[in-house]
Design an enzyme around this catalytic site. Sequence first.
Site, PDB file in Angstrom:
ATOM      1  N   ASP A  62       0.876  -1.161   0.000  1.00 36.44           N
ATOM      2  CA  ASP A  62       0.000   0.000   0.000  1.00 36.44           C
ATOM      3  C   ASP A  62       0.923   1.223   0.000  1.00 36.44           C
ATOM      4  O   ASP A  62       2.136   1.111   0.247  1.00 36.44           O
ATOM      5  CB  ASP A  62      -0.964   0.001   1.190  1.00 36.44           C
ATOM      6  CG  ASP A  62      -2.163   0.939   0.950  1.00 36.44           C
ATOM      7  OD1 ASP A  62      -2.068   1.838   0.085  1.00 36.44           O
ATOM      8  OD2 ASP A  62      -3.194   0.789   1.638  1.00 36.44           O
TER       9      ASP A  62
HETATM   10  C1  NOJ Z   1      -3.896   4.118   0.116  1.00 40.37           C
HETATM   11  C2  NOJ Z   1      -5.098   3.221   0.109  1.00 40.37           C
HETATM   12  O1  NOJ Z   1      -5.127   2.468   1.297  1.00 40.37           O
HETATM   13  C3  NOJ Z   1      -5.133   2.294  -1.089  1.00 40.37           C
HETATM   14  O2  NOJ Z   1      -6.349   1.598  -1.086  1.00 40.37           O
HETATM   15  C4  NOJ Z   1      -4.950   3.053  -2.364  1.00 40.37           C
HETATM   16  O3  NOJ Z   1      -5.005   2.190  -3.469  1.00 40.37           O
HETATM   17  C5  NOJ Z   1      -3.625   3.804  -2.314  1.00 40.37           C
HETATM   18  N1  NOJ Z   1      -3.629   4.710  -1.175  1.00 40.37           N
HETATM   19  C6  NOJ Z   1      -3.342   4.588  -3.577  1.00 40.37           C
HETATM   20  O4  NOJ Z   1      -4.186   5.677  -3.658  1.00 40.37           O
END
Ligand code: NOJ
Length: 736
Positions: free
Chosen positions: A260
Site C-alpha cells: 500500500d
Molecule cells: C492508500 C489506500 O489504502 C489504497 O487503497 C490506495 O489504493 C492507495 N492509497 C493509492 O491511492
Amino acid sequence: MRGLSIPLLVSAAVTRASALPSDQPSRRATISWDDAYAKATTALAKLSLSDKVGIVTGTGWQAGNCVGNTKAASSIGYPSLCLQDGPLGVRYINGATSFAAGIHAASTWDIDLIRERGTFLGQEAKQLGIHVQLGPVAGPMGKIPTGGRNWEGFGADPYLVGIAMRETIQGMQEAGVQACAKHYIGNEQEKNRESMSSAIPDRIMHELYLWPFADSVQAGVASVMCSYNKINGTYACENGGIINKLLKDELGFKGYVMSDWNAQHTTTGSANGGLDMTMPGSDFNNPKGNILWGAALQSAVSSGQVQQSRVDDMVKRTLAAWYLVGQDKGYPTATFNSWKIGNYNVGGNHKDNVRKMARDGIVLLKNIGNVLPLKKPKSIAVIGSDSIVAPKGANACVDRGCNDGTLAVGWGSGAIEFPYLIAPLDAIKTQAQKDGTTITTSTNDNAQQGASAAQNAEVAIVHINSDSGEGYITVEGNAGDRKDLNPWHNGNDLVKAVAAVNKKTIVVIHSVGPLILEPYIDNPNVVAVVWAGLPGQESGNGLVDILYGAASPSGKLPYTIAKQPSDYGTAVTSGDDASWDLFIDYRRFDKNNITPRFEFGFGLSYTSFTYDALTVTGAPTAGPAVGAKAPGGPADLFETVATVTAKITNSGGVAGAEVPQLYIGYPASANAPPKQLRGFNKLNLAVGASGTATFKLRRRDLSVWEGGRWVVPSGEFGVFVGASSRDVRLTGKITV
Ligand code: NOJ
C-alpha cells in the site's frame, strides 16, 4: 446473462444468477499462468539488475501520470506500469463511471450484475491505459460496523465477499486490466492503521479474513496489495508469515504483492518477507527521501542481504501478471494526469449497470399497508439535504471528503469524480411531473423546516445519511471511521419531526453501513424505510424505480442492523487489536441469541415467495483436503461435494426477484458459528412462476481450519434454506 455452460435450471420466465459452483470451466484471463511464466522467464533473461529494480520500484509520489508508476524496460517492450485507484471506478478522471460502491453491489446478491460491473470497470481502465486497477476490496470485511472503509468491500461475510471478489476480478481481467485484491490483511479500521497490530489466530484468519483472498487467488488475480497495519507485530508488507507462507505457498498465489502507498518500512525485510513491488516508491510526504528500494535494493543484492533470485522472482511475478491479461499486445498508453484532472468519456452505456445496481441493491426494510410502491400521490414533501446534489456540486470536495448533499459514495482513495449525479429529488420531480403530483421541499436538515414542508403533503419522504471514508480526510469530526451509528446532521430528529406531522412518512437512507434505527423504526407514522445504500451516479433513478414500483425491491442486507451498537461486540480500538473471533456480525447475534433489528440477508419485496421441495444430494468424506496444490488451496477444496436445491415460487401479485440463501450449521464438534452462509441464488420470477435455486457446496464450504489444514468434520451438518439468515424456510441435513 453471460454465457454459462450450465443449463438454466429454471423455466423461461426465470433468469438466474447464482453463486457459481466450482465445477464451472474456469473463465480466467487470456492465457494460463504457466504460459505467462514462460514468457516472463524469457523476458527476464534480457534484463539488467537496474532494469529489474526499476520494474519493482515505484517512481515516487506524484512522479508520473497515475497514482503509482514504475520504470519501463525497453529491451522487452515493457512499459512504465500505470497503477490507478480504485474499486468503484477510475479515480481522478472526469467522464469515467461512478459505479455502485462494493457494499451496494453486494446488497444486490446478483452475480451477473457484479460480474458485469467488474467487466465495465476493466473496460474503462483499459481505455485509459491503466495497467493495474487498485481493487476490488476484501479487507476490511466489516468486522467493526463503524470502520471507515467497509463500504469499499462487499459486506460482513467471507463467503459473500469471496464470490463478489471472484466475479469482479474475472470481469476486470477478462477486460484486460490487472486487478488488485486489497488490503491484505487484518486492516479493519482507519484509526492508527499505520501502526496498530492485529493478532489474528490461525483458524479465524483462514475461516474469515483469508477466505475471500483465497477466492481471489483462485480467480487468477494478478496482484495483491499488502495493508498498512502489522500482523502479530510485523508490518503486513514485510510479514513473511502472511505473504510467503499463507499467500504464496499455501494459496499458491502466482502474481505479485505491492505495498500500500507508504506501507513499506525496510529494504531487506520487505524483500525477504515477500514484497514484490513498492508503491509509490518514495516516502509519501517526502518524495525526495527514504527510498527503500531502487538503488538501495540493488545494494542489498550486491551485499548479499537479498538474493538475486528473490529479485528475479519479484520481476517474474510482475511480468507474468502483465502477460497473463495480454497487456503485451498493443495495450493503450495512459495520457491522463491524476494531478490535473481531465475529461475522458469512457463511460459508454455503463450507466445501465449502475442504475440496475442502484435499484436492485436497495433493501426495503419496512412497508406498512403497502404504502410503497407509490400510486400517483397528489402531493409529496421531499425533505433533507440528502435529497439533492450538494449545493457546491457533487465533486466539490477532494476525494468526496464532505457530506453536504446526497450520499452516493464514501470518501478517500476509493472515491471517484462523478460524471453526473442524479439525486433523489431530481428523479422524483421527473416522475411527479408525469403523475401530476405537487412537490414541496425542504432541502436542508432543519427539523422545523422539514416538518412545515411535510405537514400538508399526502406523503413525506425524508432523506438521511451516514458517511465514512479513508482516514487521511476528517469530515465533520469523523476521522475516516464513523464516530457512531447515528445518521449525520441530526437525522433522527428530522425523521421524528416530520413523522410528528405526517402519517405517511417514508424514510430513505443512504449509508456506508449499518445505522441504529430504533429512534423511529416502530413509529406508526413512519410507514416505510428504504435502505438505499451507496448507489453511485444513478442514485435517484434507481430509487424512483423502487419507490414507484417499476421494479420490486430485491436487495438484501450484507450486514446486520442491530438495535444497539454494543450488540456487534466490536469497536474501533485505540491500540493493537487482539479481539478476533469467529463471531462477527450475524455469527455473533446467532451465537449469543441477540435479536437484531434487521438480520443479515433481510429484505422485503412487493411480492411474496414460497419455498418448498428441498433436495440434498451428496456428502463429502470426512477428513482433510488432500488435493494437489492449486491456486486458492488444495484443488479438492473447490470441488463440489454436495448439492442442495429448492423450489421457489412467486406467490404474490407482481413480478419480483428473490435471493434464496443457504446457511450451513456444522457439527457441534467443530465449535463453529451456528449458521454460515454457503450459497445464494437470485431468481427473477414472474407472477405464479417457480424456479429452482441450486446451491453447489464445495468441500471448502463444509470444512474447518484445524491443525494447519482444511478438515471436513464428521457428524451432522444442518442445511438451512431461507429468505435471510433468520427467516429459514426449509431445513435438511448432510451426514458425514
Ligand atoms: C492508500 C489506500 O489504502 C489504497 O487503497 C490506495 O489504493 C492507495 N492509497 C493509492 O491511492
